[in-house]
Structure formats: structure tokens, C-alpha cells
Design a protein around this motif. Structure first.
Motif, PDB file in Angstrom:
ATOM      1  N   UNK A 108       0.842  -1.197   0.000  1.00 57.13           N
ATOM      2  CA  UNK A 108       0.000   0.000   0.000  1.00 57.13           C
ATOM      3  C   UNK A 108       0.878   1.248   0.000  1.00 57.13           C
ATOM      4  N   UNK A 109       0.624   2.132  -0.961  1.00 55.04           N
ATOM      5  CA  UNK A 109       1.415   3.352  -1.078  1.00 55.04           C
ATOM      6  C   UNK A 109       0.579   4.453  -1.717  1.00 55.04           C
ATOM      7  N   UNK A 110       0.505   5.633  -1.103  1.00 54.52           N
ATOM      8  CA  UNK A 110      -0.239   6.751  -1.695  1.00 54.52           C
ATOM      9  C   UNK A 110       0.343   7.137  -3.053  1.00 54.52           C
ATOM     10  N   UNK A 111      -0.494   7.687  -3.913  1.00 56.60           N
ATOM     11  CA  UNK A 111      -0.065   8.113  -5.252  1.00 56.60           C
ATOM     12  C   UNK A 111       1.221   8.950  -5.249  1.00 56.60           C
ATOM     13  N   UNK A 112       1.347   9.949  -4.363  1.00 57.50           N
ATOM     14  CA  UNK A 112       2.545  10.802  -4.433  1.00 57.50           C
ATOM     15  C   UNK A 112       3.863  10.056  -4.212  1.00 57.50           C
ATOM     16  N   UNK A 113       3.809   8.856  -3.637  1.00 62.42           N
ATOM     17  CA  UNK A 113       5.031   8.095  -3.361  1.00 62.42           C
ATOM     18  C   UNK A 113       5.445   7.183  -4.524  1.00 62.42           C
ATOM     19  N   UNK A 114       4.595   7.029  -5.521  1.00 58.90           N
ATOM     20  CA  UNK A 114       4.840   6.031  -6.560  1.00 58.90           C
ATOM     21  C   UNK A 114       6.138   6.254  -7.320  1.00 58.90           C
ATOM     22  N   UNK A 115       6.417   7.476  -7.709  1.00 62.82           N
ATOM     23  CA  UNK A 115       7.647   7.745  -8.467  1.00 62.82           C
ATOM     24  C   UNK A 115       8.878   7.399  -7.646  1.00 62.82           C
ATOM     25  N   UNK A 116       8.893   7.798  -6.384  1.00 63.17           N
ATOM     26  CA  UNK A 116      10.051   7.534  -5.521  1.00 63.17           C
ATOM     27  C   UNK A 116      10.237   6.045  -5.281  1.00 63.17           C
TER      28      UNK A 116
END
Length: 315
Positions: free
Chosen positions: A169-177
């Protein structure tokens, strides 16, 4: 006394239930804290807020960004939000678990032409097919949320055992990182976050997997507790009216710049990103049949504890 109204006019307005700008409307507007997450499926809500359509319909709206969609439901239950936009999967799981929440309207809907949802991997990653997902870590914006459940369905349709895929589980803003650091092999992502990953050259699309789903099914539901909806019927009607008017506003090509400005403001993305992103088609009206379709999909995956009484779920 209001400078433009006589005492007789004020008395008549009060007795007849009428309102005058700046006088009675300001006194009767219902305050609504509404929770949303970072996708264009909330476009009608953003437009209604920016175009004054909520205020016109007697609602004093406060829009609150919620990073992980499934947490919108407990926020409504606790009273920190009066309304919010959970995905159908998050909503139906909550109802199945005993929460008495109702649907007021709908946000975006599925479309085979909408390609801002997909499975995205790091540019150098070898993952390309459903079978390649076995043994891999896949980031999703919410366990049990719409993108997670629909992705699992895509794996199932392609003969892949979902239990052999590790979901994080990961919020959208963390996806690139997460992709950049190699923490996950791929992410199920959407909207401006997907666009940013692709435009940076750090990621590529492995599959636009949602295009296998039927068109017109709601991707976001506007919900409230049944108790709040019953105590505030005028606010329920006003909210429905506002998003319906927003959908009509969005349908006019001349309003595209205003629509994209609203998206940029509430999704907190730069103007060039807002200009380039696809906008999820609006579907302000939700039917019992649509809720049953999502319920069937979830039942297949074991996500419903009990079968909801769908006919009673729409306010």
C-alpha cells in the motif's frame, strides 16, 4: 437591516422560505467537509466548488485532500467528514462490515478510452506481462481499493494466482520515488502521478489494464452516513444538483480551461500537467445495478463479508 430590502420584504421572505443573496442563504447554508483523493474522478466536485455551484445550492463546501482513498470511509463514520468520495470497493466493504452509509451521487466512470490508469514499471524493469507479476512487489494506492481489486481481477482473467503477487500500500505521491528506489517492481497508478513518471523517462506502461472493464461503471461514489443524509435532505439534494450542473458545465468545450484550472488547483499540479491530463468522464447519477456490478466483482475475490441490500444504498 439589509440596505436593499424593506422590513416587509424580509418578513415575507422568512415566512415563504425564500432567500436573498447575502441575507438568508448565508444563514441556511449547510457546512460540508468533503474528502477526496488525487484523481480526476472528482472533477465535478472541483468544478462545482470553483464555479459557485455548491454555494448556489445551499452548501458551504470544504474540500479536504485524503492521500489514501479507503480512509475516507472511516473519516465519514467518525464525523470528521460529512461526505466523501470513496471508490465503490471501499464503500461496499464498509457497508458489508456494518457501516450504515448511503450513496448521494457519482464522480467519474470507467471508459475504454481513458488511459491514465495503468501498471507502470521502472524503465529498465523486465516486467511486461501478467505472468511477470508473480513474485513481484506491486504498489497500489490502497489495499482493497478500486485499483487494487480491478488489478487483481485482471491478473485472474489472465490466469495468474493473485496470492503469488506481493501488494504494497502506497499513496499516489510516493509512486515515483518507490519505482526510482527499487522498493517496488511496479505501481498501479493513475492521473498526474502516472503522467509525471512517464514524462520523466523513469517509467513505462506495462499495461493499461482497466480497459478490459465495461464502460460507465462508477469509479468514485459520493457518500455520507445514513443518519446525516436523513437529517440533511436539502443538502443531499443540493449536492446532487451541484454535481449535475458541474457535469453539464464540463460538457461545453468553451469551459475546458476553467475545468482544467479547477483540477490543477485541487490536485495541486502545475498548469502544464493539468492541461495535459485526461479527465475521467463524469457520471453524477448512480444506479442500484452499478453497485451490484461492483459487489459481484468483490464477492468473487472474497472482499464482501455479507451481501448488501443494494436497493437501500442510494439516498
Amino acid at each position: 437591516m439589509h440596505p436593499t430590502l424593506t422590513r416587509r420584504q424580509l418578513i415575507a421572505a422568512t415566512a415563504g422560505g425564500l432567500s436573498f443573496p447575502g441575507v438568508l442563504r448565508a444563514q441556511t447554508a449547510v457546512k460540508v467537509a468533503y474528502g477526496y483523493s488525487a484523481v480526476t474522478d472528482y472533477a465535478t466536485v472541483f468544478v462545482a466548488a470553483e464555479q459557485g455551484l455548491f454555494a448556489k445550492n445551499g452548501i458551504d463546501i470544504e474540500l479536504r485532500f485524503i492521500p489514501i482513498n479507503p480512509t475516507i470511509v472511516p473519516a465519514i463514520q467518525s464525523g470528521s467528514l460529512q461526505m466523501g468520495g470513496p471508490t465503490p470497493t471501499a464503500y461496499l466493504q464498509a457497508v458489508s462490515g456494518g457501516m450504515d452509509h448511503v450513496v448521494v451521487g457519482g464522480g467519474g466512470v470507467l471508459s475504454k478510452r481513458f488511459t491514465e490508469v495503468g501498471l507502470v514499471t521502472a524503465a529498465g524493469n523486465s516486467l511486461r506481462t501478467p505472468a511477470d507479476c508473480v513474485g513481484r512487489k506491486i504498489g497500489v494506492p490502497g489495499l482493497g481499493a478500486l485499483l487494487h481489486i480491478t488489478f487483481r481481477q485482471w491478473l485472474k482473467l489472465n490466469g495468474v494466482d493473485q496470492s503469488k503477487v506481493v501488494f504494497v500500500e502506497a499513496p499516489f505521491p510516493q509512486h515515483a520515488d518507490l519505482l526510482r528506489g527499487g522498493t517496488v517492481d511496479a505501481v498501479v497508478t493513475a492521473g498526474p502521478f502516472m503522467s509525471r513518471i512517464l514524462s520523466s523517462g523513469e517509467g513505462r506502461v506495462a499495461a493499461y489494464y482497466t480497459t478490459f472493464l465495461p464502460e460507465g461503471q462508477p469509479t468514485v461514489l459520493h457518500t455520507a452516513t445514513r443518519e446525516w443524509a436523513q437529517k440533511n435532505p436539502a443538502a443531499v439534494r443540493g449536492f446532487r444538483n451541484a454535481i449535475g450542473e458541474a457535469a453539464a458545465f464540463m460538457a461545453k468545450p468553451a469551459n475546458e480551461a476553467a475545468v482544467r484550472a479547477a483540477l490543477g488547483k485541487h490536485l495541486k499540479v502545475p498548469a502544464p500537467v493539468a492541461q495535459a491530463m485526461q479527465i475521467s468522464p463524469p457520471g453524477p447519477v448512480v444506479t442500484t445495478a452499478q453497485l451490484q456490478w461492483w459487489g459481484g466483482l468483490m464477492r468473487e475475490q472474497g472482499y464482501l463479508k455479507t451481501e448488501p441490500s443494494y436497493a437501500g444504498l442510494i439516498a
